[in-house]
Design an enzyme around this catalytic site. Structure first.
Site, PDB file in Angstrom:
ATOM      1  N   ARG A   1       0.813  -1.222   0.000  1.00  0.00           N
ATOM      2  CA  ARG A   1       0.000   0.000   0.000  1.00  0.00           C
ATOM      3  C   ARG A   1       0.847   1.272   0.000  1.00  0.00           C
ATOM      4  NH1 ARG A   1      -3.777  -3.650   3.167  1.00  0.00           N
ATOM      5  NH2 ARG A   1      -1.872  -4.101   4.271  1.00  0.00           N
ATOM      6  N   ILE A   2       1.812   1.344   0.920  1.00  0.00           N
ATOM      7  CA  ILE A   2       2.589   2.585   1.059  1.00  0.00           C
ATOM      8  C   ILE A   2       3.617   2.708  -0.067  1.00  0.00           C
ATOM      9  CG2 ILE A   2       4.209   3.847   2.548  1.00  0.00           C
ATOM     10  CD1 ILE A   2       2.750   2.468   4.955  1.00  0.00           C
TER      11      ILE A   2
ATOM     12  N   THR B   1      10.941   4.632   6.274  1.00  0.00           N
ATOM     13  CA  THR B   1       9.741   4.902   7.075  1.00  0.00           C
ATOM     14  C   THR B   1       9.081   3.575   7.444  1.00  0.00           C
ATOM     15  OG1 THR B   1       8.415   5.096   5.060  1.00  0.00           O
ATOM     16  CG2 THR B   1       9.203   7.164   6.036  1.00  0.00           C
TER      17      THR B   1
ATOM     18  N   ARG C   1      10.382   0.049   9.243  1.00  0.00           N
ATOM     19  CA  ARG C   1      10.691  -0.282  10.641  1.00  0.00           C
ATOM     20  C   ARG C   1      12.198  -0.166  10.821  1.00  0.00           C
ATOM     21  NH1 ARG C   1       6.294   0.606  11.742  1.00  0.00           N
ATOM     22  NH2 ARG C   1       4.685  -0.672  12.708  1.00  0.00           N
TER      23      ARG C   1
ATOM     24  N   ASP D   1      12.711   7.694   9.759  1.00  0.00           N
ATOM     25  CA  ASP D   1      11.592   7.980  10.671  1.00  0.00           C
ATOM     26  C   ASP D   1      11.504   6.905  11.747  1.00  0.00           C
ATOM     27  OD1 ASP D   1       9.257   9.460  11.491  1.00  0.00           O
ATOM     28  OD2 ASP D   1       8.040   7.807  10.712  1.00  0.00           O
TER      29      ASP D   1
ATOM     30  N   GLU E   1      14.116   2.108  18.985  1.00  0.00           N
ATOM     31  CA  GLU E   1      13.325   3.298  19.309  1.00  0.00           C
ATOM     32  C   GLU E   1      12.417   3.125  20.533  1.00  0.00           C
ATOM     33  OE1 GLU E   1      11.200   3.440  15.455  1.00  0.00           O
ATOM     34  OE2 GLU E   1       9.331   3.199  16.561  1.00  0.00           O
TER      35      GLU E   1
ATOM     36  N   HIS F   1       9.282   8.530  14.463  1.00  0.00           N
ATOM     37  CA  HIS F   1       8.184   7.665  14.008  1.00  0.00           C
ATOM     38  C   HIS F   1       6.869   8.454  13.879  1.00  0.00           C
ATOM     39  CE1 HIS F   1       7.028   3.143  13.963  1.00  0.00           C
ATOM     40  NE2 HIS F   1       6.221   3.832  13.183  1.00  0.00           N
ATOM     41  N   GLN F   2       6.916   9.455  13.024  1.00  0.00           N
ATOM     42  CA  GLN F   2       5.752  10.333  12.904  1.00  0.00           C
ATOM     43  C   GLN F   2       5.122  10.321  11.509  1.00  0.00           C
ATOM     44  OE1 GLN F   2       7.994  14.308  13.399  1.00  0.00           O
ATOM     45  NE2 GLN F   2       6.586  14.778  11.745  1.00  0.00           N
ATOM     46  N   ALA F   3       5.583   9.393  10.649  1.00  0.00           N
ATOM     47  CA  ALA F   3       5.103   9.420   9.264  1.00  0.00           C
ATOM     48  C   ALA F   3       3.582   9.242   9.168  1.00  0.00           C
ATOM     49  CB  ALA F   3       5.814   8.350   8.448  1.00  0.00           C
ATOM     50  N   PHE F   4       3.002   8.568  10.148  1.00  0.00           N
ATOM     51  CA  PHE F   4       1.552   8.298  10.107  1.00  0.00           C
ATOM     52  C   PHE F   4       0.718   9.509  10.523  1.00  0.00           C
ATOM     53  CE2 PHE F   4       0.366   8.384  14.566  1.00  0.00           C
ATOM     54  CZ  PHE F   4       1.612   8.406  15.153  1.00  0.00           C
TER      55      PHE F   4
HETATM   56  P1  NAD Z   1       1.752  -3.777   2.889  1.00  0.00           P
HETATM   57  O1  NAD Z   1       1.524  -5.063   3.601  1.00  0.00           O
HETATM   58  O2  NAD Z   1       0.652  -3.189   2.075  1.00  0.00           O
HETATM   59  O3  NAD Z   1       3.041  -3.910   1.934  1.00  0.00           O
HETATM   60  C1  NAD Z   1       4.202  -4.564   2.307  1.00  0.00           C
HETATM   61  C2  NAD Z   1       4.844  -5.133   1.052  1.00  0.00           C
HETATM   62  O4  NAD Z   1       6.073  -5.740   1.441  1.00  0.00           O
HETATM   63  C3  NAD Z   1       3.993  -6.226   0.372  1.00  0.00           C
HETATM   64  O5  NAD Z   1       3.812  -5.913  -0.985  1.00  0.00           O
HETATM   65  C4  NAD Z   1       4.797  -7.498   0.575  1.00  0.00           C
HETATM   66  O6  NAD Z   1       4.676  -8.399  -0.515  1.00  0.00           O
HETATM   67  C5  NAD Z   1       6.204  -6.944   0.698  1.00  0.00           C
HETATM   68  N1  NAD Z   1       7.107  -7.852   1.394  1.00  0.00           N
HETATM   69  C6  NAD Z   1       6.917  -8.472   2.584  1.00  0.00           C
HETATM   70  N2  NAD Z   1       7.990  -9.211   2.902  1.00  0.00           N
HETATM   71  C7  NAD Z   1       8.869  -9.084   1.880  1.00  0.00           C
HETATM   72  C8  NAD Z   1      10.160  -9.621   1.619  1.00  0.00           C
HETATM   73  N3  NAD Z   1      10.780 -10.430   2.496  1.00  0.00           N
HETATM   74  N4  NAD Z   1      10.774  -9.265   0.470  1.00  0.00           N
HETATM   75  C9  NAD Z   1      10.179  -8.422  -0.407  1.00  0.00           C
HETATM   76  N5  NAD Z   1       8.945  -7.891  -0.214  1.00  0.00           N
HETATM   77  C10 NAD Z   1       8.316  -8.222   0.910  1.00  0.00           C
HETATM   78  O7  NAD Z   1       2.251  -2.760   4.030  1.00  0.00           O
HETATM   79  P2  NAD Z   1       2.171  -1.163   3.993  1.00  0.00           P
HETATM   80  O8  NAD Z   1       0.850  -0.719   4.489  1.00  0.00           O
HETATM   81  O9  NAD Z   1       2.650  -0.683   2.684  1.00  0.00           O
HETATM   82  O10 NAD Z   1       3.233  -0.815   5.142  1.00  0.00           O
HETATM   83  C11 NAD Z   1       4.606  -1.148   5.001  1.00  0.00           C
HETATM   84  C12 NAD Z   1       5.288  -0.982   6.346  1.00  0.00           C
HETATM   85  O11 NAD Z   1       5.368   0.401   6.672  1.00  0.00           O
HETATM   86  C13 NAD Z   1       4.510  -1.599   7.535  1.00  0.00           C
HETATM   87  O12 NAD Z   1       4.770  -2.970   7.673  1.00  0.00           O
HETATM   88  C14 NAD Z   1       5.015  -0.818   8.694  1.00  0.00           C
HETATM   89  O13 NAD Z   1       6.129  -1.494   9.261  1.00  0.00           O
HETATM   90  C15 NAD Z   1       5.485   0.512   8.087  1.00  0.00           C
HETATM   91  N6  NAD Z   1       4.680   1.664   8.547  1.00  0.00           N
HETATM   92  C16 NAD Z   1       5.327   2.720   9.103  1.00  0.00           C
HETATM   93  C17 NAD Z   1       4.602   3.815   9.537  1.00  0.00           C
HETATM   94  C18 NAD Z   1       5.280   5.033  10.127  1.00  0.00           C
HETATM   95  O14 NAD Z   1       4.601   5.859  10.763  1.00  0.00           O
HETATM   96  N7  NAD Z   1       6.584   5.221   9.965  1.00  0.00           N
HETATM   97  C19 NAD Z   1       3.215   3.807   9.428  1.00  0.00           C
HETATM   98  C20 NAD Z   1       2.588   2.707   8.836  1.00  0.00           C
HETATM   99  C21 NAD Z   1       3.326   1.626   8.394  1.00  0.00           C
END
Ligand code: NAD
Length: 338
Positions: free
Chosen positions: A154-155, A233, A235, A259, A264, A296-299
């Protein structure tokens, strides 16, 4: 249901309370993070509502179960801080907010990239000190450069689309191909090693899993271009911080926008300005002029907080009324695409 909301922040209470007016749960807000020591605060509650900073390990879960808790409702997408195997053994249900605003995080990643590249964070400090010099503030055009996106869920998909709009050549690596991005010619999928070799910028958008732990390390960093900009952004533990420091010291890395940080927990989200920073790795990282670290404020957008509140309270209501739990996470979800 009686819900104990841990790690509650002033900024999110009004969103949770407003949405709860339609759900009528009893929310009690606790500022401390959830861990084994604070779990007894949830005694007599039906559920706990947790954040990324909460430490929901087997001991914490045991203490929660003893106190009568049945539901762990995460206010986050990531769930690497929860021992899902222990939760399953204890019969505790875990739900999360799988998607709130991918735009919030993706746009923030772009913000970090622009700032690190064009040194806006340095310029801000300089002008405050009445230093109007431009020395050392040169960046490069993003237009025409190659951006490597690791994780096109998604992101990552939103981030890739924005970078395409900048006129970048966007290459990507993911264990699953996002067909929509391919059909729109937004990205070209390549192997991880090709991405490391070709990218001028790398942005990390995979979840933290055993397979992604320390993805950026002392073996992968040398494969990247000199002057690479790394944006994280995702983990913190996607990057080996010690390896990053060595690469920053040697000048291999042009800049990093972070981020998240692997240690952390217990630091981010706290005002420690009156304290001595005990984490030497973090202390070193923030000394680099080409590292921009945030807590960790991206959200943190209005839209994301609204969606987090809506999904969290709907998850709790669904659990209470025995409706299907669309956002349940179980140990096996580590192995499948979400
Ligand atoms: P998502 O599940 O939609 O997308 C994750 C993608 O990673 C998927 O397409 C998956 O196939 C891929 N993936 C998983 N394991 C893999 C691997 N070993 N090799 C290659 N690709 C792999 O998740 P999202 O909503 O896009 O979020 C991504 C991450 O962002 C979250 O897991 C979270 O840790 C982080 N996040 C951070 C913040 C922030 O405030 N900084 C906020 C929300 C999410």
């Amino acid at each position: 249901m009686k819900i104990a909301v841990f790690s509650s922040h002033h900024f999110e209470k009004k969103f949770l309370n407003a949405v709860n007016a339609e759900h009528h749960h009893s929310l009690t807000f606790f500022e401390p993070m959830l861990n084994e020591q604070t779990a007894p605060l949830a005694q007599g509650f039906d559920g706990v509502c947790c954040f990324v900073s909460d430490h929901v390990d087997a001991q914490t879960l045991n203490a929660l179960k003893t106190g009568g808790v049945r539901l762990i409702a995460l206010r986050s997408a990531g769930y690497n801080n929860v021992d899902l195997v222990a939760a399953a053994k204890l019969g505790l249900t875990v739900v999360r907010v799988p998607a709130y605003s991918p735009h919030a995080v993706a746009e923030y990643a772009v913000g970090l990239l622009l700032s690190v590249n064009r040194k806006i964070h340095k310029a801000y400090m300089r002008v405050h000190g009445q230093n109007f010099s431009l020395e050392g503030l040169m960046g490069f055009d993003l237009y025409g450069k190659t951006v490597g996106v690791i994780g096109t869920g998604r992101i990552g998909a939103v981030f890739a689309t924005i970078m395409k709009g900048f006129g970048c050549d966007v290459i990507a690596y993911d264990s699953f191909v996002n067909q929509e991005l391919v059909a729109k010619k937004t990205v070209t999928y390549v192997s991880l090693s090709e991405l490391y070799q070709r990218a001028d910028v790398i942005s990390l958008h995979v979840p933290l899993l055993p397979s992604t732990h320390h993805l950026v390390n002392s073996e992968t960093l040398p494969q990247m271009k000199d002057g690479i900009l790394i944006i994280n952004t995702g983990r913190g533990a996607l990057i080996d911080s010690l390896a990053l420091i060595e690469a920053l010291k040697s000048g291999k890395i042009g800049g990093a926008g972070l981020d998240v940080y692997e240690e952390e927990e217990g630091i981010f989200y706290k005002d420690l300005s009156e304290h001595v920073l005990k984490d030497d790795v973090l202390a070193r990282l923030i000394t680099f002029p080409n590292v921009l670290m945030t807590s960790h404020q991206a959200f943190l957008t209005k839209e994301a907080l609204q969606k987090i509140a809506e999904t969290t309270l709907q998850n709790i209501t669904d659990f209470e009324t025995n409706r299907p739990l669309l956002n349940q996470v179980q140990a096996k979800t580590h192995l499948v695409k979400e």
